[in-house]
Design an enzyme around this catalytic site. Structure first.
Site, PDB file in Angstrom:
ATOM      1  N   GLN A 252      -4.637  -4.961   7.195  1.00 37.98           N
ATOM      2  CA  GLN A 252      -5.676  -5.896   6.731  1.00 37.98           C
ATOM      3  C   GLN A 252      -5.622  -7.246   7.446  1.00 37.98           C
ATOM      4  O   GLN A 252      -6.532  -8.053   7.287  1.00 37.98           O
ATOM      5  CB  GLN A 252      -5.553  -6.128   5.217  1.00 37.98           C
TER       6      GLN A 252
ATOM      7  N   LYS B 132     -10.470  -0.396  10.710  1.00 36.66           N
ATOM      8  CA  LYS B 132     -10.705  -1.580   9.864  1.00 36.66           C
ATOM      9  C   LYS B 132     -11.083  -2.796  10.714  1.00 36.66           C
ATOM     10  O   LYS B 132     -11.312  -3.875  10.184  1.00 36.66           O
ATOM     11  CB  LYS B 132      -9.453  -1.891   9.044  1.00 36.66           C
TER      12      LYS B 132
ATOM     13  N   HIS C 289       0.870  -1.182   0.000  1.00 31.49           N
ATOM     14  CA  HIS C 289       0.000   0.000   0.000  1.00 31.49           C
ATOM     15  C   HIS C 289       0.908   1.233   0.000  1.00 31.49           C
ATOM     16  O   HIS C 289       2.012   1.181   0.544  1.00 31.49           O
ATOM     17  CB  HIS C 289      -0.843  -0.060   1.286  1.00 31.49           C
TER      18      HIS C 289
ATOM     19  N   ASP D 298       3.031  -4.404   8.008  1.00 32.73           N
ATOM     20  CA  ASP D 298       1.825  -3.611   7.808  1.00 32.73           C
ATOM     21  C   ASP D 298       0.636  -4.528   8.099  1.00 32.73           C
ATOM     22  O   ASP D 298       0.292  -5.399   7.294  1.00 32.73           O
ATOM     23  CB  ASP D 298       1.811  -3.083   6.365  1.00 32.73           C
TER      24      ASP D 298
ATOM     25  N   CYS E  17      -4.797   2.553  -3.605  1.00 37.97           N
ATOM     26  CA  CYS E  17      -3.524   3.054  -3.037  1.00 37.97           C
ATOM     27  C   CYS E  17      -2.381   2.076  -3.301  1.00 37.97           C
ATOM     28  O   CYS E  17      -1.485   1.921  -2.467  1.00 37.97           O
ATOM     29  CB  CYS E  17      -3.641   3.344  -1.549  1.00 37.97           C
TER      30      CYS E  17
END
Ligand code: 7TS
Length: 408
Positions: free
Chosen positions: A201, A224, A121, A198, A362
């Site tokens: 998600q 999220k 991302h 990261d 993104c």
């Protein structure tokens, strides 16, 4: 809890959009919020609101307890060894920026390497580009397999003794693939490099244990994972965070201030300059309680089953292309319908009450790798059902009919 009971807890899902019951398939952009989170925010503002870490008054200590209590929940949720290793941030983007800025300042030197993947991302790409520019370090990329996955042989070939940091997404927001973080971490450490994950998600969908992964830094976004917007966290190993300089300076983060010199508070507060997102943290704490009650293993199982069901059904639609590997993925399906622009697909789906995202997500370099300018994406969470997927598939077939010759 079964999905029908869970859905009841999300008031926003009960509405109609454009004359149809809402099918929300955009949780990878932001998830919806259960009543428990909405109530926690309301309760905080109605009863406990005050600034933290300063007041001796009752509301001040209640707000501080709520804020620090939320930190303890985040620490436990991702398996951190100590609450001092959890820094509240605005989200994943801010968390990665803190680490990249700190590495640019005090770790990276000319000739050092920063290792990423092409599926990152922009939030896990641009901070490192900036860090490379500032420090003279070089960016290197672990190549992707034809299906978008990463091979450990390529990881071995890319990371070297010059690598200082490897920063990789756990679950891709476009391909849905789950990357082998534990194995990548072991390879990075063999070369003396640090690894940043990261987790934007992954944290919403699966049980995360930062100590088991042995990652050095981990970033997450509250919004999220059923929490409010504007709150997230950076996890970092204490030994590393202790040696890093703060990125923001001001109130809250100081110990002693003189006219020409100042010293910082201990972890985690030295990284939290200014009045923090107190209500956001409280909301995130409530979200974590909710997810824990449902059970992360149950959520993972549900989301994977639904994704596989969606993949099976969508792959049967003629002229519909899906991206990413067919196994080892979580939570989303990215697709294109022939040559129809994904914005047009999303607009027609919206007219039928179905919310999907369209665009480059993104991930412009990944779009180039896929040889697409943009894609549509359906993303699933614990409140979605097979019925939602069926509605999506029916709507896609209608969309295909609607565009007729434009497809193919
Ligand atoms: N990393 C990944 C893998 C993401 O999916 C996102 C947001 C971010 C970082 C940034 O998170 P933030 O909370 O700091 O903004 N992804 C998306 C998306 O896929 N659609 O909208 C936002």
């Amino acid at each position: 809890m079964i999905t029908a009971e869970i859905r009841e807890l999300f008031p926003i899902l009960k509405q109609e959009v454009n004359g149809h019951p809402l099918v929300y398939l955009d949780s990878a952009a932001t998830s919806q919020k259960p009543i428990q989170v909405i109530e926690a925010l309301k309760h905080y503002y109605e009863w406990d609101n005050a600034n933290v870490h300063r007041g001796v008054h009752t509301l001040g200590s209640r707000a501080t307890d709520a804020y620090e209590g939320a930190r303890a929940k985040v620490a436990k949720f991702i398996g951190a060894a100590s609450e001092q290793e959890i820094i509240f941030t605005r989200g994943t983007t801010t968390a990665i920026n803190i680490v990249a800025a700190s590495f640019a300042e005090s770790v990276l030197r000319e000739g050092d390497e920063i290792v990423l993947t092409p599926m990152e991302h922009h939030s896990n790409l641009i901070p490192w580009q900036q860090a490379a520019k500032k420090s003279g370090a070089t960016l290197k990329y672990i190549p992707l397999q034809p299906d978008g996955s990463i091979s450990l042989a390529d990881v071995e070939n890319t990371i070297t003794d010059r690598t200082k940091i490897v920063s990789v997404v756990y679950v891709s927001n476009v391909l849905g693939v789950i990357n082998p973080i534990k194995e990548i971490a072991a390879i990075a450490h063999k070369h003396g490099a640090k690894i940043m994950v990261d987790g934007a998600q992954s944290t919403p969908h699966m049980k995360v244990d930062v100590q088991d992964l042995d990652c050095d830094f981990y970033a997450l976004s509250g919004h999220k994972m059923c929490g409010p917007t504007g709150i997230g966290a950076l996890y970092g190993k204490k030994s590393l965070l202790n040696n890093m300089e703060p990125v923001e300076f001001g109130g809250e983060m100081i110990d002693h201030v003189d006219l020409y010199e100042s010293t910082w508070k201990e972890l985690p507060w030295k990284f939290e300059g200014g009045t923090p997102m107190i209500a956001g943290a409280v909301g995130l704490g409530a979200a974590i309680d909710f997810l824990t009650e449902v059970g992360m293993d149950n959520i993972f199982k549900h989301d994977v089953q639904l994704t596989n069901y969606a993949l099976d059904r969508m792959m049967q639609i003629p002229d519909l292309a899906v991206y990413g590997p067919t196994t080892n993925r979580a939570g989303l399906v990215t697709f294109n319908l022939g040559d129809v622009h994904p914005h047009d697909v999303a607009t027609v789906l919206d007219s039928m009450g179905i919310a999907v995202r369209a665009g480059h997500h993104c991930c412009q370099p990944l779009m180039r790798w896929l040889e697409q300018s943009s894609t549509a994406r359906a993303s699933f969470y614990l409140y979605n059902t097979e019925d939602d997927v069926d509605r999506l598939v029916t709507a896609l077939l209608k969309t295909k009919e609607y565009f007729g010759d434009a497809i193919g």
